[in-house]
Design a protein around this motif. Sequence first.
Motif, PDB file in Angstrom:
ATOM      1  N   GLU A  11       9.776  17.252   9.086  1.00  0.00           N
ATOM      2  CA  GLU A  11       9.163  16.077   9.706  1.00  0.00           C
ATOM      3  C   GLU A  11       8.108  15.459   8.782  1.00  0.00           C
ATOM      4  N   GLN A  12       7.347  16.303   8.116  1.00  0.00           N
ATOM      5  CA  GLN A  12       6.336  15.805   7.193  1.00  0.00           C
ATOM      6  C   GLN A  12       6.980  15.114   5.996  1.00  0.00           C
ATOM      7  N   ARG A  13       8.086  15.656   5.520  1.00  0.00           N
ATOM      8  CA  ARG A  13       8.796  15.011   4.407  1.00  0.00           C
ATOM      9  C   ARG A  13       9.260  13.619   4.818  1.00  0.00           C
ATOM     10  N   GLU A  14       9.770  13.519   6.032  1.00  0.00           N
ATOM     11  CA  GLU A  14      10.221  12.221   6.536  1.00  0.00           C
ATOM     12  C   GLU A  14       9.041  11.251   6.654  1.00  0.00           C
ATOM     13  N   GLN A  15       7.905  11.725   7.162  1.00  0.00           N
ATOM     14  CA  GLN A  15       6.711  10.879   7.263  1.00  0.00           C
ATOM     15  C   GLN A  15       6.284  10.396   5.882  1.00  0.00           C
ATOM     16  N   LEU A  16       6.327  11.290   4.911  1.00  0.00           N
ATOM     17  CA  LEU A  16       5.927  10.942   3.556  1.00  0.00           C
ATOM     18  C   LEU A  16       6.872   9.898   2.962  1.00  0.00           C
ATOM     19  N   GLU A  17       8.167  10.078   3.172  1.00  0.00           N
ATOM     20  CA  GLU A  17       9.147   9.105   2.684  1.00  0.00           C
ATOM     21  C   GLU A  17       8.876   7.726   3.276  1.00  0.00           C
ATOM     22  N   GLU A  18       8.583   7.690   4.562  1.00  0.00           N
ATOM     23  CA  GLU A  18       8.294   6.414   5.217  1.00  0.00           C
ATOM     24  C   GLU A  18       7.020   5.792   4.664  1.00  0.00           C
ATOM     25  N   ALA A  19       6.003   6.600   4.474  1.00  0.00           N
ATOM     26  CA  ALA A  19       4.741   6.080   3.932  1.00  0.00           C
ATOM     27  C   ALA A  19       4.928   5.555   2.513  1.00  0.00           C
ATOM     28  N   MET A  20       5.701   6.266   1.697  1.00  0.00           N
ATOM     29  CA  MET A  20       5.946   5.826   0.325  1.00  0.00           C
ATOM     30  C   MET A  20       6.761   4.538   0.312  1.00  0.00           C
ATOM     31  N   ALA A  21       7.721   4.415   1.209  1.00  0.00           N
ATOM     32  CA  ALA A  21       8.523   3.192   1.291  1.00  0.00           C
ATOM     33  C   ALA A  21       7.632   2.011   1.684  1.00  0.00           C
ATOM     34  N   GLN A  22       6.720   2.243   2.616  1.00  0.00           N
ATOM     35  CA  GLN A  22       5.794   1.181   3.021  1.00  0.00           C
ATOM     36  C   GLN A  22       4.898   0.774   1.864  1.00  0.00           C
ATOM     37  N   ARG A  23       4.376   1.744   1.132  1.00  0.00           N
ATOM     38  CA  ARG A  23       3.523   1.440  -0.012  1.00  0.00           C
ATOM     39  C   ARG A  23       4.285   0.674  -1.087  1.00  0.00           C
ATOM     40  N   GLN A  24       5.525   1.064  -1.314  1.00  0.00           N
ATOM     41  CA  GLN A  24       6.360   0.371  -2.300  1.00  0.00           C
ATOM     42  C   GLN A  24       6.562  -1.076  -1.872  1.00  0.00           C
ATOM     43  N   GLU A  25       6.838  -1.269  -0.609  1.00  0.00           N
ATOM     44  CA  GLU A  25       7.042  -2.625  -0.097  1.00  0.00           C
ATOM     45  C   GLU A  25       5.765  -3.454  -0.236  1.00  0.00           C
ATOM     46  N   GLN A  26       4.624  -2.863   0.087  1.00  0.00           N
ATOM     47  CA  GLN A  26       3.353  -3.564  -0.055  1.00  0.00           C
ATOM     48  C   GLN A  26       3.083  -3.927  -1.514  1.00  0.00           C
ATOM     49  N   MET A  27       3.350  -3.010  -2.419  1.00  0.00           N
ATOM     50  CA  MET A  27       3.150  -3.276  -3.840  1.00  0.00           C
ATOM     51  C   MET A  27       4.048  -4.423  -4.302  1.00  0.00           C
ATOM     52  N   GLN A  28       5.283  -4.418  -3.846  1.00  0.00           N
ATOM     53  CA  GLN A  28       6.223  -5.458  -4.230  1.00  0.00           C
ATOM     54  C   GLN A  28       5.752  -6.814  -3.689  1.00  0.00           C
ATOM     55  N   GLN A  29       5.261  -6.840  -2.459  1.00  0.00           N
ATOM     56  CA  GLN A  29       4.761  -8.084  -1.879  1.00  0.00           C
ATOM     57  C   GLN A  29       3.553  -8.593  -2.657  1.00  0.00           C
ATOM     58  N   MET A  30       2.667  -7.683  -3.060  1.00  0.00           N
ATOM     59  CA  MET A  30       1.497  -8.083  -3.829  1.00  0.00           C
ATOM     60  C   MET A  30       1.912  -8.664  -5.181  1.00  0.00           C
ATOM     61  N   GLN A  31       2.889  -8.038  -5.818  1.00  0.00           N
ATOM     62  CA  GLN A  31       3.387  -8.539  -7.097  1.00  0.00           C
ATOM     63  C   GLN A  31       3.971  -9.941  -6.948  1.00  0.00           C
TER      64      GLN A  31
END
Length: 149
Positions: free
Chosen positions: A121-141
């Motif tokens: 469950e923690q791995r899944e939470q981490l994957e989701e958090a990393m995907a969100q961060r990636q999306e935010q970084m892409q939007q900022m770029q």
Amino acid sequence: MQVAKLFAPAAVALAFSVPAIAQQMGAPSVDDQVNQLDEMVDLDEGQKEEISTILTQTQREISANEQEAQQLQQQLGEHVQPDYDEAAIRADAERLGELTAEITADSILMQAKIEDIFTPEQREQLEEAMAQRQEQMQQMQEQMQQQGG
């Protein structure tokens, strides 16, 4: 979800690969890193302790290798002169490559050890958090590109 699985390991490795030199420059401490991870995946006390131990040990190993690598880079710079010694340059460059490989391996091993501590469950939470961060970084770029161009 596959993209998140590929991105999460790299993000975790980068987030937790903080040698002593970076720490002197204001990078987060081991406690700060553990707390940040705790906020993302809700660690229990045993997990926090294990992760802290792994981070501390790995950072010590990486720091020693980085110090030697910096010395070698300086030595290589000093070889740039008319009466250069090709054998010495090649030996220093080879050792620098070995150190770089060690630093990379230590970082990946640290990440794998930390991943092993998480529950599914923690791995899944981490994957989701990393995907969100990636999306935010892409939007900022994209925003920066629109503002600049």
